[in-house]
Scaffold this active site. Sequence first.
Site, PDB file in Angstrom:
ATOM      1  N   HIS A  72       0.844  -1.200   0.000  1.00 36.71           N
ATOM      2  CA  HIS A  72       0.000   0.000   0.000  1.00 36.71           C
ATOM      3  C   HIS A  72       0.880   1.253   0.000  1.00 36.71           C
ATOM      4  O   HIS A  72       1.697   1.434   0.892  1.00 36.71           O
ATOM      5  CB  HIS A  72      -0.908   0.016   1.239  1.00 36.71           C
ATOM      6  CG  HIS A  72      -2.157  -0.791   1.054  1.00 36.71           C
ATOM      7  ND1 HIS A  72      -3.259  -0.667   1.854  1.00 36.71           N
ATOM      8  CD2 HIS A  72      -2.466  -1.737   0.134  1.00 36.71           C
ATOM      9  CE1 HIS A  72      -4.206  -1.492   1.426  1.00 36.71           C
ATOM     10  NE2 HIS A  72      -3.742  -2.166   0.406  1.00 36.71           N
ATOM     11  N   TYR A 201      -9.055   5.607   7.766  1.00 36.13           N
ATOM     12  CA  TYR A 201      -9.189   5.957   9.185  1.00 36.13           C
ATOM     13  C   TYR A 201     -10.220   7.081   9.243  1.00 36.13           C
ATOM     14  O   TYR A 201      -9.982   8.160   8.690  1.00 36.13           O
ATOM     15  CB  TYR A 201      -7.863   6.457   9.750  1.00 36.13           C
ATOM     16  CG  TYR A 201      -6.786   5.388   9.887  1.00 36.13           C
ATOM     17  CD1 TYR A 201      -6.049   4.961   8.784  1.00 36.13           C
ATOM     18  CD2 TYR A 201      -6.500   4.828  11.132  1.00 36.13           C
ATOM     19  CE1 TYR A 201      -5.058   3.992   8.917  1.00 36.13           C
ATOM     20  CE2 TYR A 201      -5.507   3.855  11.267  1.00 36.13           C
ATOM     21  CZ  TYR A 201      -4.789   3.444  10.166  1.00 36.13           C
ATOM     22  OH  TYR A 201      -3.818   2.486  10.298  1.00 36.13           O
ATOM     23  N   PRO A 293      -3.844   0.714  18.835  1.00 33.63           N
ATOM     24  CA  PRO A 293      -3.646   0.214  17.462  1.00 33.63           C
ATOM     25  C   PRO A 293      -3.745   1.268  16.361  1.00 33.63           C
ATOM     26  O   PRO A 293      -3.393   0.990  15.216  1.00 33.63           O
ATOM     27  CB  PRO A 293      -4.757  -0.827  17.307  1.00 33.63           C
ATOM     28  CG  PRO A 293      -5.792  -0.445  18.304  1.00 33.63           C
ATOM     29  CD  PRO A 293      -5.068   0.185  19.444  1.00 33.63           C
ATOM     30  N   LYS A 297       1.333   0.249  14.975  1.00 36.25           N
ATOM     31  CA  LYS A 297       2.751   0.229  15.333  1.00 36.25           C
ATOM     32  C   LYS A 297       3.167  -0.958  16.216  1.00 36.25           C
ATOM     33  O   LYS A 297       4.358  -1.238  16.359  1.00 36.25           O
ATOM     34  CB  LYS A 297       3.129   1.536  16.063  1.00 36.25           C
ATOM     35  CG  LYS A 297       3.147   2.741  15.163  1.00 36.25           C
ATOM     36  CD  LYS A 297       4.364   2.740  14.258  1.00 36.25           C
ATOM     37  CE  LYS A 297       4.165   3.530  12.999  1.00 36.25           C
ATOM     38  NZ  LYS A 297       4.083   2.742  11.778  1.00 36.25           N
ATOM     39  N   TYR A 385       4.081   6.772   9.708  1.00 40.61           N
ATOM     40  CA  TYR A 385       3.247   5.618   9.340  1.00 40.61           C
ATOM     41  C   TYR A 385       4.081   4.524   8.670  1.00 40.61           C
ATOM     42  O   TYR A 385       3.911   3.342   8.959  1.00 40.61           O
ATOM     43  CB  TYR A 385       2.099   6.062   8.431  1.00 40.61           C
ATOM     44  CG  TYR A 385       0.998   5.031   8.353  1.00 40.61           C
ATOM     45  CD1 TYR A 385      -0.007   4.978   9.318  1.00 40.61           C
ATOM     46  CD2 TYR A 385       0.975   4.081   7.334  1.00 40.61           C
ATOM     47  CE1 TYR A 385      -1.007   4.014   9.261  1.00 40.61           C
ATOM     48  CE2 TYR A 385      -0.022   3.114   7.270  1.00 40.61           C
ATOM     49  CZ  TYR A 385      -1.009   3.094   8.238  1.00 40.61           C
ATOM     50  OH  TYR A 385      -1.989   2.130   8.189  1.00 40.61           O
TER      51      TYR A 385
HETATM   52  C1  PHB Z   1      -5.834  -4.159  11.078  1.00 40.12           C
HETATM   53  O1  PHB Z   1      -5.835  -4.458   9.876  1.00 40.12           O
HETATM   54  O2  PHB Z   1      -6.230  -4.963  11.937  1.00 40.12           O
HETATM   55  C2  PHB Z   1      -5.348  -2.816  11.464  1.00 40.12           C
HETATM   56  C3  PHB Z   1      -4.860  -1.965  10.489  1.00 40.12           C
HETATM   57  C4  PHB Z   1      -4.423  -0.715  10.830  1.00 40.12           C
HETATM   58  C5  PHB Z   1      -4.462  -0.311  12.147  1.00 40.12           C
HETATM   59  C6  PHB Z   1      -4.938  -1.174  13.126  1.00 40.12           C
HETATM   60  C7  PHB Z   1      -5.382  -2.424  12.793  1.00 40.12           C
HETATM   61  O3  PHB Z   1      -4.041   0.933  12.473  1.00 40.12           O
END
Ligand code: PHB
Length: 394
Positions: A72, A201, A293, A297, A385
């Site tokens: 990505h 997000y 989460p 990280k 990120y």
């Molecule tokens: C996930 O795919 O479970 C996931 C992805 C990004 C995040 C947290 C969890 O920031």
Amino acid sequence: MKTKVAIIGAGPSGLLLGQLLHKAGIDNVIIERQSPDYILSRIRAGVLEQGMVDLLREVGVNERMDREGIVHGGFELAFSGRRERVDLEELTGGKSVMIYGQTEVTKDLMDARQDSGQLSFYGVPDATLHDLKSDKPTVTFTHNGEQVLLECDYIAGCDGYHGVTRKSIPDDAIKSFERVYPFGWLGVLADTPPVSEELIYAKHERGFALCSMRSPTRTRYYVQVSLDEKVEDWSDERFWEELKYRLPVDTANKLVTGPSIEKSIAPLRSFVVEPMQYGRLFLVGDAAHIVPPTGAKGLNLAASDVSTLSRILDKVYHEGRTDLLARYSEVCLRRIWKAERFSWWMTSVLHRFPESDEFSQRIQDTELDYFVGSRAGRTTIAENYVGLPYESIE
Ligand code: PHB
Ligand code: APR
């Protein structure tokens, strides 16, 4: 029984460390409380930084990741009716992340461990550490009803937040830093096509939502929930409805729903212990730190600790550089605190806080508007990120 490094815990930290040490010719034994099946049933995040991808390639555990993982080059932030893409590749000089589930990473590492011939004990309920301040630490445990005494040079505490290794350090020898957030994430795994090619997000007045994925046919979605919510109260229908409500309308209209394969609620916490070592014990990954989460990280930080410890142990065994051992904690913590800061920041700007007044909400929206509206701001988000560089051990 004797080995060079006793590794407590067979999560991604313990397994990756075991492989790196094995490649460096350093014998190690893994001692794990659970069974392999139990470990592989845990659903965790799935965004790998380049540093973690490189480590998996270094130990040759990359064949399936390179075949099935999805690169990505960006992700989206949705807020105030806007959708803003953070172009990771363009802002970081070509860096990206790899979408490949932690469960898959763990499975691949377990297979490689089996092929390596290094010893692992699963289903050990009572690992106990001794003589950490001496130059001959030991681990005792019961396996298949037999008492085992394992002598070693060093112990790696890779046993997660609830493990025994951090608790084996006297209280007055470590200090912990903690922030508990007043909400959790309700996550759903489903065999449905992703709603968007990249992660979204989303900040919404009813709370945060995240659209993630594991593959072109498997998705992982989350919604922020209050801490008193119970997973039994969330039918699939209720979850999909809430998720749609929090997503931008065009995204919500495209969302394909389906039966959940897994559904769970996780609390959000920031936690760091200092120092990450005590005598011959070194804490690694979740045993030493937790991040919320938001920002993905957790696994990646575990990987950078593992890299640091394995590079140090390589020099200890092959160049006699025992002086480097004292630097482990300080080297790790520099990078850890930066990831703690980023995860805390992402959490702070994207979630609805119960105590938040209208002023705080305007500031939150303005913070996002300001960061995405400036190239410097977007670059800051992007470079965190994709993952900050690993620290040098010298
Ligand atoms: C996930 O795919 O479970 C996931 C992805 C990004 C995040 C947290 C969890 O920031
Ligand atoms: N004895 C032996 N093993 C133990 C003990 C114990 N007393 N206590 C816990 N364990 C095992 C757990 O069963 C688990 O398999 O240690 C392992 C720790 O694994 P994780 O919790 O996955 O921690 P870690 O390997 O550091 O992985 C990094 O990053 O995104 C985060 O939480 C995510 O697991 C991920 C972590």
